[in-house]
Design an enzyme around this catalytic site. Structure first.
Site, PDB file in Angstrom:
ATOM      1  N   TYR A  54       0.752  -1.122   0.086  1.00 13.79           N
ATOM      2  CA  TYR A  54       0.158   0.008   0.069  1.00 13.79           C
ATOM      3  C   TYR A  54       1.120   1.249  -0.140  1.00 13.79           C
ATOM      4  CZ  TYR A  54      -3.722  -3.117   1.545  1.00 13.79           C
ATOM      5  OH  TYR A  54      -4.544  -4.339   1.666  1.00 13.79           O
ATOM      6  N   HIS A 122      -0.200 -12.196   1.291  1.00 14.17           N
ATOM      7  CA  HIS A 122      -1.215 -11.326   0.646  1.00 14.17           C
ATOM      8  C   HIS A 122      -1.845 -12.460  -0.389  1.00 14.17           C
ATOM      9  CE1 HIS A 122      -2.032  -6.808  -0.124  1.00 14.17           C
ATOM     10  NE2 HIS A 122      -3.222  -7.496  -0.058  1.00 14.17           N
ATOM     11  N   SER A 201     -13.038  -5.037   1.843  1.00 16.76           N
ATOM     12  CA  SER A 201     -13.989  -4.290   0.949  1.00 16.76           C
ATOM     13  C   SER A 201     -15.302  -4.638   1.353  1.00 16.76           C
ATOM     14  CB  SER A 201     -13.707  -4.689  -0.399  1.00 16.76           C
ATOM     15  OG  SER A 201     -12.525  -4.102  -1.065  1.00 16.76           O
ATOM     16  N   LEU A 203     -17.590  -3.084   2.096  1.00 17.15           N
ATOM     17  CA  LEU A 203     -18.751  -2.043   1.684  1.00 17.15           C
ATOM     18  C   LEU A 203     -18.482  -1.891   0.107  1.00 17.15           C
ATOM     19  CD1 LEU A 203     -18.275   0.773   4.436  1.00 17.15           C
ATOM     20  CD2 LEU A 203     -19.959  -1.080   4.214  1.00 17.15           C
ATOM     21  N   ARG A 205     -16.009  -1.814  -1.944  1.00 20.08           N
ATOM     22  CA  ARG A 205     -15.288  -0.833  -2.586  1.00 20.08           C
ATOM     23  C   ARG A 205     -16.030   0.659  -2.557  1.00 20.08           C
ATOM     24  NH1 ARG A 205     -10.659  -3.120  -3.564  1.00 20.08           N
ATOM     25  NH2 ARG A 205     -10.710  -5.334  -4.442  1.00 20.08           N
ATOM     26  N   GLY A 206     -17.009   0.695  -1.531  1.00 23.48           N
ATOM     27  CA  GLY A 206     -17.808   2.126  -1.357  1.00 23.48           C
ATOM     28  C   GLY A 206     -19.066   1.951  -2.192  1.00 23.48           C
TER      29      GLY A 206
END
Length: 333
Positions: A54, A122, A201, A203, A205-206
């Site tokens: 990140y 990951h 994620s 949500l 990814r919004g």
């Protein structure tokens, strides 16, 4: 309040995903990001999730500023395995033991801490047996550099093989009302093996918040490359958001109207109870107010009728959650 995620790792009932704190979904203010991290810990969201990739390390360096004075209050998770590939300008996955050791040393240095509470693989390096990668991770536990191990986007069979090498505290994969493929095999395997689940994620990814304007996404926003965000699919998927909105309209939290984000998170927490395993979502946000909003989901109870309506809405989702072969566990199940 804490819960046992897995392998006796106790964490807050909701976590904070750190990816959005660096410029992934657009510009991020490091001052605001640090304030959000501190606020999260202040209100009891102490399970903080990051990764070496990140911001190419910048995210871990930001979280180091939180840890400087509050290390004992935080359950820290980070990851290794996604490496940049200078030859192609893209990304590659590495799980060889040498890279595991190299990665943890770099993360510990960036985080300015002596130990990582939860260290994830990951992504699976399909060139390396998972037993070999987890074996190298287990050595980190023996050396005191890591307390617990986690895996991200693994299949049920891969999880079973990993647990044969070392206890696994958590699986992290995308899971939400519109991403339910993990319920077929991975979630049941985790429940059977005593492994907790950390949905990233949660949500969508919004999208599931009902506030995302897909047409307004920046040109470089990676969501534009995800099939379910494509023009035709996103219009069909709006129907899912409408059901979430309707359920939110039926509920209140402490006298205030519930929000779609709270409903989406409460659905995941209810799924954990229904499917028999600890579930700790890690919604990401840059804003302290959103941390407070998300935390409200912990006290939100959905009725059987509301859960059934949300379940049914999920069945109508259009488009894959990934555009890369083998990038998510669904591709290998």
């Amino acid at each position: 309040m804490t819960i046992n995620l897995g392998d006796n790792l106790r964490v807050s009932p909701l976590g904070l995903g750190g990816m959005a704190l660096t410029p992934v979904y657009g510009p991020a203010d490091p001052v605001e990001s640090l304030a959000t991290l501190n606020h999260a810990v202040d209100v009891g969201v102490s399970f903080i999730d990051t990764a070496n990739v990140y911001g190419m390390g910048a995210n871990e360096e930001l979280i180091a500023k939180l840890l400087k004075d509050r290390r004992g209050e935080v359950q820290l998770a980070t990851k290794f395995g996604i490496a940049s590939n200078p030859a192609t300008g893209g990304r590659e996955v590495r799980g060889d033991p040498a890279y595991v050791k190299e990665s943890v040393a770099a993360s510990l240095k960036r985080l300015n801490t002596e130990v990582i509470d939860l260290y994830y693989m990951h992504r699976l390096d399909t060139r390396v047996p998972i037993e070999e990668t987890v074996g190298a991770m287990a050595e980190l536990v023996a050396e005191g550099k890591v307390r617990h191990l986690g895996l991200s986007e693994v299949t049920a069979a891969e999880l079973e093989r990993a647990v044969g090498v070392h206890p696994i505290a958590a699986v992290q994969s995308e899971w939400s009302i519109w991403s339910r493929d993990v319920e077929q095999s991975v979630v049941p395997a985790a429940a059977r093996l005593g492994v907790g689940f950390v949905p990233y994620s949660p949500l969508g990814r919004g999208f599931l918040t009902g506030t995302l304007q897909v047409s307004a996404l920046a040109e470089g926003d990676f969501r534009r490359r995800i099939p379910r965000f494509a023009d035709g699919a996103i219009d069909a998927n709006q129907a899912v958001v409408e059901v979430i909105r309707r359920v939110a309209g039926e509920l209140t939290i402490n006298g205030a109207a519930a929000t779609p984000a709270q409903v989406a998170l409460a659905w995941l927490l209810a799924q954990g109870e229904r499917l028999g395993l600890p579930v700790v979502p890690i919604p990401g946000t840059r804003r302290s107010a959103r941390v407070d909003e998300n935390l409200g989901a912990v006290s939100l109870n959905l009725s059987e009728a509301q859960l059934a309506a949300l379940d049914q809405a999920a069945d109508a989702v259009v488009g894959s959650r990934s555009n890369s072969p083998n990038w998510v566990s669904q591709d290998r199940e």
